[in-house]
Design a protein around this motif. Structure first.
Motif, PDB file in Angstrom:
ATOM      1  N   UNK A  47       0.852  -1.187   0.000  1.00 45.25           N
ATOM      2  CA  UNK A  47       0.000   0.000   0.000  1.00 45.25           C
ATOM      3  C   UNK A  47       0.890   1.240   0.000  1.00 45.25           C
ATOM      4  N   UNK A  48       0.584   2.139  -0.931  1.00 43.92           N
ATOM      5  CA  UNK A  48       1.386   3.340  -1.132  1.00 43.92           C
ATOM      6  C   UNK A  48       0.467   4.560  -1.081  1.00 43.92           C
ATOM      7  N   UNK A  49       0.792   5.603  -0.303  1.00 45.50           N
ATOM      8  CA  UNK A  49      -0.034   6.814  -0.318  1.00 45.50           C
ATOM      9  C   UNK A  49       0.085   7.526  -1.660  1.00 45.50           C
ATOM     10  N   UNK A  50      -1.047   7.988  -2.173  1.00 51.40           N
ATOM     11  CA  UNK A  50      -1.047   8.651  -3.475  1.00 51.40           C
ATOM     12  C   UNK A  50      -2.222   9.628  -3.553  1.00 51.40           C
ATOM     13  N   UNK A  51      -1.918  10.935  -3.500  1.00 55.64           N
ATOM     14  CA  UNK A  51      -2.912  11.989  -3.659  1.00 55.64           C
ATOM     15  C   UNK A  51      -4.094  11.808  -2.711  1.00 55.64           C
ATOM     16  N   UNK A  52      -3.785  11.634  -1.438  1.00 54.05           N
ATOM     17  CA  UNK A  52      -4.815  11.558  -0.415  1.00 54.05           C
ATOM     18  C   UNK A  52      -5.508  10.229  -0.281  1.00 54.05           C
ATOM     19  N   UNK A  53      -5.056   9.243  -1.001  1.00 50.02           N
ATOM     20  CA  UNK A  53      -5.621   7.906  -0.875  1.00 50.02           C
ATOM     21  C   UNK A  53      -4.486   6.890  -0.954  1.00 50.02           C
ATOM     22  N   UNK A  54      -4.833   5.620  -0.952  1.00 51.32           N
ATOM     23  CA  UNK A  54      -3.820   4.578  -1.055  1.00 51.32           C
ATOM     24  C   UNK A  54      -3.965   3.849  -2.382  1.00 51.32           C
ATOM     25  N   UNK A  55      -2.831   3.502  -2.954  1.00 52.31           N
ATOM     26  CA  UNK A  55      -2.797   2.587  -4.086  1.00 52.31           C
ATOM     27  C   UNK A  55      -2.292   1.231  -3.601  1.00 52.31           C
ATOM     28  N   UNK A  56      -2.801   0.189  -4.235  1.00 54.72           N
ATOM     29  CA  UNK A  56      -2.341  -1.160  -3.937  1.00 54.72           C
ATOM     30  C   UNK A  56      -1.525  -1.656  -5.131  1.00 54.72           C
ATOM     31  N   UNK A  57      -0.255  -2.020  -4.891  1.00 54.57           N
ATOM     32  CA  UNK A  57       0.626  -2.528  -5.941  1.00 54.57           C
ATOM     33  C   UNK A  57       0.779  -4.028  -5.744  1.00 54.57           C
ATOM     34  N   UNK A  58       0.115  -4.838  -6.576  1.00 53.74           N
ATOM     35  CA  UNK A  58       0.167  -6.296  -6.384  1.00 53.74           C
ATOM     36  C   UNK A  58       1.489  -6.882  -6.859  1.00 53.74           C
ATOM     37  N   UNK A  59       1.863  -7.998  -6.268  1.00 54.76           N
ATOM     38  CA  UNK A  59       3.019  -8.743  -6.753  1.00 54.76           C
ATOM     39  C   UNK A  59       2.735 -10.233  -6.661  1.00 54.76           C
ATOM     40  N   UNK A  60       3.564 -11.000  -7.341  1.00 49.12           N
ATOM     41  CA  UNK A  60       3.477 -12.459  -7.234  1.00 49.12           C
ATOM     42  C   UNK A  60       4.873 -13.050  -7.254  1.00 49.12           C
ATOM     43  N   UNK A  61       5.018 -14.155  -6.556  1.00 54.27           N
ATOM     44  CA  UNK A  61       6.274 -14.908  -6.540  1.00 54.27           C
ATOM     45  C   UNK A  61       5.978 -16.296  -5.996  1.00 54.27           C
ATOM     46  N   UNK A  62       6.876 -17.233  -6.171  1.00 52.32           N
ATOM     47  CA  UNK A  62       6.667 -18.568  -5.594  1.00 52.32           C
ATOM     48  C   UNK A  62       6.610 -18.479  -4.065  1.00 52.32           C
ATOM     49  N   UNK A  63       6.067 -19.504  -3.413  1.00 51.04           N
ATOM     50  CA  UNK A  63       6.117 -19.528  -1.946  1.00 51.04           C
ATOM     51  C   UNK A  63       7.552 -19.382  -1.443  1.00 51.04           C
ATOM     52  N   UNK A  64       7.702 -18.636  -0.348  1.00 53.03           N
ATOM     53  CA  UNK A  64       9.042 -18.424   0.207  1.00 53.03           C
ATOM     54  C   UNK A  64       9.660 -19.737   0.668  1.00 53.03           C
ATOM     55  N   UNK A  65      10.883 -20.062   0.235  1.00 50.33           N
ATOM     56  CA  UNK A  65      11.634 -21.150   0.867  1.00 50.33           C
ATOM     57  C   UNK A  65      12.302 -20.595   2.136  1.00 50.33           C
ATOM     58  N   UNK A  66      11.735 -20.880   3.281  1.00 53.85           N
ATOM     59  CA  UNK A  66      12.176 -20.260   4.529  1.00 53.85           C
ATOM     60  C   UNK A  66      13.085 -21.180   5.336  1.00 53.85           C
TER      61      UNK A  66
END
Length: 244
Positions: free
Chosen positions: A180-199
């Motif tokens: 979530x990023x603030x942008x002109x008085x509201x929030x934008x959602x920037x989606x991403x994808x990746x494989x499950x984390x190898x933890x």
């Protein structure tokens, strides 16, 4: 709306990639924090995401690798560099869970400027290093610009055994599919994808940092409640989405 379920793989696959990169040699160190303490630091239209009534602040150093836009192969100097972020956890009105970056220290000036001016992310230019000897990794960071006297961090961890099945807390802290990023008085959602984390489990050997307090958060008291490591994943970002 209630927050979406926490899943080890993205609930929203990215159809059109706007940015691709690898996150390598990632360490996650987390401390609990009261939701009321950080609510005012999140973008409009989002609230602290919690697990059993608690939210967390994360200190996450890693190595950015093979950064590129879809239309260009990438310049080697800008494609690989160290980065450290201080982050909080958020959920918006549509129930999308995400990350809010309070600071992002990068070892390359141009990517820091692009992130700061183009995406409105709180990037700073820092002198950074990642050194590995066997299972022990040392991350160092000293902020250069914008000038913040005395803001630095040093984290030393020993990487341990692989995790077959992460705990609910480990899923909560790592299975994040956007920011979530603030942008002109509201929030934008920037989606991403990746494989499950190898933890992997990680043992904290040393931490000395002022990055979290410099990000407007209470300085951590005591050791982190969770320390994890991952060799990394490839990541794709999609176009931003308005949250309301």
């Amino acid at each position: 709306m209630a927050a979406e379920a926490i899943t080890p793989s993205t609930p929203r696959p990215v159809r059109w990639s706007t940015l691709a990169q690898w996150w390598r040699d990632v360490t996650f160190a987390h401390w609990p924090v009261a939701p009321a303490r950080v609510a005012g630091l999140l973008p409009p239209g989002t609230r602290p995401d919690t697990l059993d009534g608690v939210t967390y602040v994360g200190l996450v150093p890693f190595r950015m690798h093979r950064v590129r836009l879809p239309v260009e192969p990438g310049v080697p100097y800008f494609r690989t560099f160290c980065e450290t972020n201080v982050r909080l956890y958020s959920v918006d009105g549509a129930g999308r869970r995400g990350v809010v970056f309070r600071s992002l220290d990068a070892a390359r000036l141009v990517p820091a400027l692009v992130g700061r001016l183009g995406a409105r992310l709180p990037y700073t230019w820092s002198r950074m290093r990642l050194h590995r000897r066997g299972d022990v990794i040392t991350y160092t960071c000293v902020r250069r610009w914008p000038r913040s006297r005395g803001v630095s961090g040093r984290l030393v961890v020993r990487v341990g055994r692989p995790i077959a099945e992460p705990t609910p807390l480990e899923h909560f802290l790592t299975a994040r599919w956007g920011l979530h990023v603030p942008w002109r008085g509201r929030a934008l959602y920037l989606p991403n994808e990746h494989p499950p984390w190898p933890l992997r489990r990680a043992e904290l050997l040393h931490v000395d940092e002022t990055l979290i307090a410099a990000a407007g958060l209470p300085a951590p008291v005591g050791p982190p409640v969770s320390v994890l490591h991952s060799p990394g994943v490839p990541v794709r970002f999609g176009p931003p989405v308005r949250t309301g």
